[in-house]
Design a protein around this motif. Structure first.
Motif, PDB file in Angstrom:
ATOM      1  N   GLU A 226       0.839  -1.274  -0.188  1.00 29.72           N
ATOM      2  CA  GLU A 226      -0.148  -0.132  -0.187  1.00 29.72           C
ATOM      3  C   GLU A 226       0.833   1.215  -0.007  1.00 29.72           C
TER       4      GLU A 226
ATOM      5  N   GLN B 100      -9.008   0.485   1.302  1.00 31.26           N
ATOM      6  CA  GLN B 100      -7.680   0.618   0.542  1.00 31.26           C
ATOM      7  C   GLN B 100      -7.571  -0.376  -0.317  1.00 31.26           C
TER       8      GLN B 100
ATOM      9  N   ARG C  49      -6.397   0.831  -4.206  1.00 34.26           N
ATOM     10  CA  ARG C  49      -5.213   0.310  -4.819  1.00 34.26           C
ATOM     11  C   ARG C  49      -5.924  -0.507  -6.241  1.00 34.26           C
TER      12      ARG C  49
ATOM     13  N   LEU D 287      -3.377   5.322   1.715  1.00 35.71           N
ATOM     14  CA  LEU D 287      -2.456   4.304   1.570  1.00 35.71           C
ATOM     15  C   LEU D 287      -1.254   4.506   2.476  1.00 35.71           C
TER      16      LEU D 287
END
Length: 374
Positions: free
Chosen positions: A42, A306, A310, A343
């Motif tokens: 991340e 997250q 992503r 992130l």
């Protein structure tokens, strides 16, 4: 290939979370190590986006440069963003200088507001049509809200005020802002903006309308009626909720307490599946950051936000594109700076401000001065 790797990693993370309670000590250690791998991935994604923007700051408008640079400075305290912060102060000073010079009566406010209202005249989108309708007859709001209040509040965050602060506060006093924040038509047009403005007014020491807005907002958007909302209105509701928390944090300057906004956090947890299906990366990132601001780093909503963001990153461009696939750096600044923070969260920081040793707010643009100490 990278997209497939992210999907596999995310699936494995979910399975790990579901089975964690039955793991042996060794399995717990392995799970922790796996979590560290995910966290590093991340962070790497966030820093790739940041590197892309850092190398091309010249692509951003003064507003976008200030928006990006101020948030990155608050996260990193890196002097690299000093110029961007000064650009933001200059923009704020310029706007306040103009308001101080151009406004001497309510007629002046309405005249300026009509110019801003004309920008919504095309009605090409549901949002613009709602704003055109809500703003008609309330043209002064377009100057007060997104213009005067936002600029005064930003200066305040820097520990600064305009040299004609008294005059500008007098202009605010000409209007009853509660009439805007309690109006359903206004909320459907500007939920996030009104959320910002009630907290900014409070932070400026003006009227505290936060509870008035919260009550009107919840009446305008009852949770049981989400299915009847258009996609635009569903996201307007989410934006309003995220901005209550972001504005309460003074935009990443101070933490918030989950208990103060329990109804919002409960809603996110109960509706995360629908949110991920009906929303978009910038809203999802703001939701995740709302949890981080409350110290809820390990909440499953953060992990899902997250993973969602992503997954949205373009393999080719290395940034989060728009829902239509555009990877224009300037137009995508808002969603990508949020992705970076989600992130690679570094916590809330009350920087930069006048008088701090970092010296970032020292040579300020004309029109701004350090605030008088209470």
């Amino acid at each position: 290939m990278m997209k497939k790797w992210r999907m596999l990693l995310t699936s494995a993370l979910v399975m790990t979370a579901l089975t964690a309670c039955s793991l042996t000590p060794q399995e717990h250690a392995d799970s922790t190590a796996f979590g560290s791998v995910v966290q590093m991935a991340e962070i790497n994604d966030a820093r790739e986006i940041r590197d892309i923007y850092d190398r091309q700051l010249g692509e951003l408008s003064p507003y976008q440069l200030g928006h990006y640079g101020l948030r990155m400075y608050r996260q990193t305290q890196d002097d690299y963003y000093k110029g961007a912060v000064w650009t933001d102060m200059a923009r704020v000073a310029s706007r306040l200088n103009a308001y101080a010079a151009d406004i001497d009566s309510q007629a002046d406010v309405e005249r300026l507001g009509k110019v801003r209202l004309s920008h919504y005249g095309s009605g090409d989108s549901e949002r613009d049509a709602l704003r055109q309708k809500a703003g008609t007859g309330r043209e002064e709001y377009l100057v007060l809200g997104a213009g005067l209040i936002s600029s005064m509040a930003r200066a305040n965050e820097y520990g600064l005020a305009h040299i004609e602060d008294e005059k500008l506060r007098e202009v605010l006093g000409w209007y009853d802002f509660s009439a805007y924040v309690s109006n359903p038509e206004m909320i459907r047009a500007w939920a996030a903006q009104l959320a910002n403005q009630v907290y900014w007014l409070k932070q400026l020491g003006e009227d505290d309308l936060t509870k008035t807005f919260e009550s009107a907002f919840r009446e305008t958007y009852p949770d049981g009626e989400d299915a009847q909302l258009s996609t635009q209105q569903f996201n307007n509701k989410l934006y309003g909720m995220t901005h209550i928390i972001l504005a309460a944090s003074e935009y990443y300057r101070v933490p918030v307490s989950e208990s103060d906004y329990a109804w919002i956090y409960t809603y996110y947890r109960d509706n995360i599946d629908t949110i991920l299906a009906r929303s978009k990366p910038d809203v999802v990132a703001e939701i995740g950051i709302s949890f981080l601001l409350a110290g809820l780093d390990d909440d499953p909503v953060v992990e899902r936000a997250q993973a969602y963001v992503r997954e949205a990153i373009s393999e080719r461009a290395g940034i989060v594109p728009s829902v239509s696939g555009s990877v224009d750096l300037a137009k995508g600044e808002h969603r990508n700076v949020l992705a970076i923070m989600l992130l690679d969260w570094q916590g809330a920081n009350t920087v930069p401000m006048a008088g701090q040793k970092n010296g970032i707010v020292s040579s300020v643009p004309w029109g701004l001065v350090p605030k008088a100490k209470p």
